[in-house]
Structures are given as structure tokens and as C-alpha cells.
Motif scaffolding. Sequence first.
Motif, PDB file in Angstrom:
ATOM      1  N   SER A  99       0.949  -1.205   0.094  1.00 21.56           N
ATOM      2  CA  SER A  99      -0.065  -0.065  -0.238  1.00 21.56           C
ATOM      3  C   SER A  99       0.889   1.271  -0.043  1.00 21.56           C
ATOM      4  CB  SER A  99      -0.867   0.049   1.165  1.00 21.56           C
ATOM      5  OG  SER A  99      -0.262   0.401   2.166  1.00 21.56           O
ATOM      6  N   GLY A 100       0.232   2.444  -0.374  1.00 17.80           N
ATOM      7  CA  GLY A 100       0.870   3.541  -0.271  1.00 17.80           C
ATOM      8  C   GLY A 100       1.173   4.299   1.199  1.00 17.80           C
ATOM      9  N   ASN A 101       0.543   3.698   2.061  1.00 13.47           N
ATOM     10  CA  ASN A 101       0.533   4.301   3.347  1.00 13.47           C
ATOM     11  C   ASN A 101       1.927   4.730   3.967  1.00 13.47           C
ATOM     12  OD1 ASN A 101      -2.332   4.081   3.295  1.00 13.47           O
ATOM     13  ND2 ASN A 101      -2.121   2.105   4.506  1.00 13.47           N
ATOM     14  N   ILE A 102       3.104   3.837   3.898  1.00 10.91           N
ATOM     15  CA  ILE A 102       4.149   4.251   4.315  1.00 10.91           C
ATOM     16  C   ILE A 102       4.879   5.088   3.556  1.00 10.91           C
ATOM     17  CG2 ILE A 102       6.437   3.398   4.851  1.00 10.91           C
ATOM     18  CD1 ILE A 102       4.716   2.514   6.905  1.00 10.91           C
ATOM     19  N   VAL A 103       4.943   5.060   2.362  1.00 10.68           N
ATOM     20  CA  VAL A 103       5.463   6.112   1.271  1.00 10.68           C
ATOM     21  C   VAL A 103       5.218   7.579   1.439  1.00 10.68           C
ATOM     22  CG1 VAL A 103       6.641   4.429  -0.082  1.00 10.68           C
ATOM     23  CG2 VAL A 103       4.547   5.111  -0.600  1.00 10.68           C
ATOM     24  N   LYS A 104       3.624   7.514   1.455  1.00 10.06           N
ATOM     25  CA  LYS A 104       2.893   8.857   1.677  1.00 10.06           C
ATOM     26  C   LYS A 104       3.265   9.563   2.779  1.00 10.06           C
ATOM     27  CE  LYS A 104       0.282   8.309  -2.582  1.00 10.06           C
ATOM     28  NZ  LYS A 104      -0.826   8.639  -3.236  1.00 10.06           N
ATOM     29  N   LYS A 105       3.554   8.820   3.872  1.00 12.23           N
ATOM     30  CA  LYS A 105       4.023   9.525   5.197  1.00 12.23           C
ATOM     31  C   LYS A 105       5.294  10.209   5.055  1.00 12.23           C
ATOM     32  CE  LYS A 105       1.511   6.236   8.448  1.00 12.23           C
ATOM     33  NZ  LYS A 105       1.776   5.331   9.392  1.00 12.23           N
ATOM     34  N   ILE A 106       6.135   9.678   4.102  1.00 12.34           N
ATOM     35  CA  ILE A 106       7.413  10.125   3.781  1.00 12.34           C
ATOM     36  C   ILE A 106       7.455  11.530   2.694  1.00 12.34           C
ATOM     37  CG2 ILE A 106       9.781   9.610   3.052  1.00 12.34           C
ATOM     38  CD1 ILE A 106       9.286   6.832   4.268  1.00 12.34           C
ATOM     39  N   ASN A 107       6.591  11.050   1.627  1.00 15.67           N
ATOM     40  CA  ASN A 107       6.563  12.136   0.610  1.00 15.67           C
ATOM     41  C   ASN A 107       5.078  11.975   0.220  1.00 15.67           C
ATOM     42  OD1 ASN A 107       6.400  13.704  -1.612  1.00 15.67           O
ATOM     43  ND2 ASN A 107       7.893  12.437  -2.737  1.00 15.67           N
ATOM     44  N   ASN A 108       4.054  12.832   0.618  1.00 12.90           N
ATOM     45  CA  ASN A 108       2.742  12.822   0.258  1.00 12.90           C
ATOM     46  C   ASN A 108       2.406  13.208  -1.054  1.00 12.90           C
ATOM     47  OD1 ASN A 108       3.109  15.646   0.067  1.00 12.90           O
ATOM     48  ND2 ASN A 108       1.848  15.934   2.047  1.00 12.90           N
ATOM     49  N   LYS A 109       3.352  13.567  -1.836  1.00 12.57           N
ATOM     50  CA  LYS A 109       3.011  13.825  -3.334  1.00 12.57           C
ATOM     51  C   LYS A 109       3.472  12.638  -4.275  1.00 12.57           C
ATOM     52  CE  LYS A 109       3.716  18.760  -3.076  1.00 12.57           C
ATOM     53  NZ  LYS A 109       4.537  19.940  -3.501  1.00 12.57           N
ATOM     54  N   ILE A 110       4.297  11.652  -3.723  1.00 10.52           N
ATOM     55  CA  ILE A 110       4.760  10.615  -4.585  1.00 10.52           C
ATOM     56  C   ILE A 110       3.463   9.759  -5.134  1.00 10.52           C
ATOM     57  CG2 ILE A 110       4.994   8.779  -2.813  1.00 10.52           C
ATOM     58  CD1 ILE A 110       7.753   8.080  -4.087  1.00 10.52           C
ATOM     59  N   LYS A 111       3.478   9.153  -6.259  1.00 13.92           N
ATOM     60  CA  LYS A 111       2.533   8.142  -6.992  1.00 13.92           C
ATOM     61  C   LYS A 111       2.894   6.839  -6.556  1.00 13.92           C
ATOM     62  CE  LYS A 111       0.181  11.895  -8.176  1.00 13.92           C
ATOM     63  NZ  LYS A 111      -1.203  12.186  -7.469  1.00 13.92           N
ATOM     64  N   VAL A 112       1.868   6.220  -6.347  1.00 19.80           N
ATOM     65  CA  VAL A 112       2.224   4.685  -5.987  1.00 19.80           C
ATOM     66  C   VAL A 112       1.464   3.709  -7.121  1.00 19.80           C
ATOM     67  CG1 VAL A 112       1.788   2.824  -4.513  1.00 19.80           C
ATOM     68  CG2 VAL A 112       2.337   5.066  -3.481  1.00 19.80           C
ATOM     69  N   VAL A 113       2.575   2.963  -7.691  1.00 20.11           N
ATOM     70  CA  VAL A 113       1.942   2.129  -8.875  1.00 20.11           C
ATOM     71  C   VAL A 113       2.262   0.591  -8.434  1.00 20.11           C
ATOM     72  CG1 VAL A 113       2.097   1.433 -11.372  1.00 20.11           C
ATOM     73  CG2 VAL A 113       2.607   3.986 -10.589  1.00 20.11           C
ATOM     74  N   TRP A 114       1.036  -0.219  -8.910  1.00 20.04           N
ATOM     75  CA  TRP A 114       1.406  -1.700  -8.517  1.00 20.04           C
ATOM     76  C   TRP A 114       1.390  -2.259 -10.013  1.00 20.04           C
ATOM     77  CZ3 TRP A 114      -2.829  -3.864  -4.854  1.00 20.04           C
ATOM     78  CH2 TRP A 114      -2.649  -3.446  -3.374  1.00 20.04           C
ATOM     79  N   GLY A 115       2.849  -2.749 -10.415  1.00 21.22           N
ATOM     80  CA  GLY A 115       2.964  -3.596 -11.393  1.00 21.22           C
ATOM     81  C   GLY A 115       2.544  -5.020 -11.216  1.00 21.22           C
ATOM     82  N   MET A 116       1.583  -5.754 -11.576  1.00 21.16           N
ATOM     83  CA  MET A 116       1.018  -6.815 -11.354  1.00 21.16           C
ATOM     84  C   MET A 116       1.977  -7.943 -11.739  1.00 21.16           C
ATOM     85  SD  MET A 116      -1.645  -6.040  -9.316  1.00 21.16           S
ATOM     86  CE  MET A 116      -2.492  -7.742  -9.034  1.00 21.16           C
ATOM     87  N   HIS A 117       2.215  -8.776 -10.788  1.00 21.81           N
ATOM     88  CA  HIS A 117       3.016 -10.111 -11.287  1.00 21.81           C
ATOM     89  C   HIS A 117       2.218 -11.102 -11.453  1.00 21.81           C
ATOM     90  CE1 HIS A 117       2.331 -10.373  -6.659  1.00 21.81           C
ATOM     91  NE2 HIS A 117       2.418 -11.551  -6.853  1.00 21.81           N
ATOM     92  N   GLY A 118       1.487 -11.091 -12.772  1.00 24.61           N
ATOM     93  CA  GLY A 118       0.838 -12.075 -13.359  1.00 24.61           C
ATOM     94  C   GLY A 118      -0.599 -11.873 -12.639  1.00 24.61           C
TER      95      GLY A 118
END
Length: 361
Positions: free
Chosen positions: A110-129
Motif C-alpha cells: 500500500s502507499g501508506n508508508i511512502v506517503k507519510k514520507i512524501n505525500n506527493k509521490i505516486k504509487v503504482v502496482w505492476g501486477m506479477h501475473g
Amino acid sequence: MKKIIVQCASNRAHHLHVYDIIFELIKNNHVYILYNKEEDLGIFNDFKCYPNVYFCKSDFSFNIKNIFSPDYIFRIIRCKFIREDLNLSLYNIRNIIEIADVIIFTDLCSGNIVKKINNKIKVVWGMHGPVASSHTRSMCTSNVDLICSPGKTTSECFVNVNVKEIGSVKLNNLLSKKRSRLELFSVNRKTVLFNPHFNEKLGASSWVDHGIEILDFFSNNKDYNLIFAPHPRLCDYIDLSVVKQYIKFNNIIIDINSEKLTNLFYEPYVDIYLGDISSQAFEYAFLKKRKFIFFKSKFNTSETNKLQSMGVTVTDFTEFKRQINFGLTEIEIKNQQSYLNDVFKNETRSSAIAAEFIIEL
């Protein structure tokens, strides 16, 4: 130029699902590869020659900014004594996250941790199949900005999140290359691939229930060739000294650590696919209709049942020995084609399209 972080998962089965996307992104962006161990890099080593690609090792060191945080202390303990923790890796590269525009996960973080560090960063999931729906629905999509899905079957697992269907990055990578066929066995026989998965919670139990029994069967049966090519993560749980005893048989290939486990190298040789819940079964069926035999698990999910509808499901080893002598039926061919229509979107520019969606965020 955007600054884009890409997770290099310790699970090498993930790599080809984002590999070509990285090639598209490095044309006009700075790319940071996040990894834990050198041996995890695998094919990601190909990017070391690019001046705008940077490798960021998370060494799980104590970070003075977080050392008094209960969450951070818990994750240190969890990592050291239980299992690796991806979120701990994120804490340890916070200086890069603070300046990054995008981060791409294959571990469905989830983007919960990274957006605590940088609330402007975009989080993408590259699905592994194509991921089992029962598993996907349990994942937190909070603060995830984009999910790159191979097709309708995966897309329907998500609600209230931005999903774009791009087709299969991995299959397009394979189909873009000319593959040469080598002689793997000294005698030409029907070839069986045994491809057990590691995750029992998703329905994987063929190795635990029948693994040695299967290897014994083929070591004493010269009517077939066998390729034992398990999911790379399963090798963490099996007794390799026992498995390696079967190398001496000329009708058996034991592969427990090569890139061939994940890049579909063995696909052209396989007449019969034997396994449980690996999404590689979809890829094998897409490339050629063939016989599929699955071992039933008491933990089967609805998605596992759909996967196994492409072939026959056996409940015990006696039934397996009977089914292996039967050929591919018209019903099985029809079922494979019917299901695959929704699994993989018909798209030949998967990686380029994914990169465009990512850059547009």
C-alpha cells in the motif's frame, strides 16, 4: 525527467512483469532500483550500464530518524527474526522517496508508508501475473494511484482504484524474441513440467502432498521426461539435498535456481503441465494448448478453481497416474481459450502503454 523508484522483489518470479516497463521509463527518466540483496537483482543487473539508473540497497540498518518509533522497532524485529519487511526498506531509503515522483511495487504494498514520507509521490502496482482474487481482495489499495493489470480477470478484483489494462508485459517480452530449441533430453519422449507453487494459503500443496512421490514415479518410468521447475520461492522450503539425488536420471531435469524457472524457457518442450496454482499455467496455456493436471488442495480458492478448469484436477496420486495417460480433450481446449480471453488483454505494446500511464500520473 521524473524520478521513479522500482522495487526489485526478492521473488524473482516478479521481475519479467516490470522488466520491459523499466526499459521504457529509462528513455527519459531517472530510475532507482530498490533491492535488499545482490542475489535478488537477477535480470535487473542489465540496467547497470545506464547512467540514469541508480541501485539503492536497503541494508536494514537502524535509521536515527525512526529509531524511537514503535512501528520501526517492530519492523526491525520482524525483519531480523521472522521475514523480510518491504516497508522497512522504504524507511531506509526515505531520502530517495522524499525526492521521487513515482514508486512501482510488484509486492502489492500500500502507499501508506511512502506517503507519510512524501505525500506527493505516486504509487503504482505492476501486477506479477494474474493474481488470485481471494488474495488480491485482501490487499490494501489505500493510497495506490495506479494498478497495471494484465486483463479483465485481474481488474475485476479491485474496486475504487485506478486500474488500467495493459496486457502481459512478460508474454510480450517473450514473443518479441526468437527462441532456439535445444535438445534437453537424450531420448525424445513426452515431457512433463512439474511446477509446484510455494503458497499454501492460495492453494499450493502439490509439493508437500506428492513431491517426492512424483519424482520417484518419473525416475522409475522411462515413458516420460520430467522437468522439475518449482516456483523459486519453494526452493526456500524444500530439502535440496533430497531433490538433487534425482539429477542422475537421464529423463529428469532438476532446476532449482536458474532464470529458466521464471522466463518460460521450458515452455516449447512441455507436453503436460503438472502443478497447482501458479499463474505460469496461464502463460503456458496462452502460448500453446496442452494437457494440464492440477492437484486439488483443501485450501482451494474461487480463482484457483477457475485456473484448474483449464485441465483436470486430481485428488490423489492414483488418479494422477491414470490421467497422465489421457490426451488433451476438446473440452479442455475450449475451457482454456474461454478463460484466457479475459486473463490477458490482447495488447502488443504492454510495456510502452504502462510507461505512458505512469508518466501521466
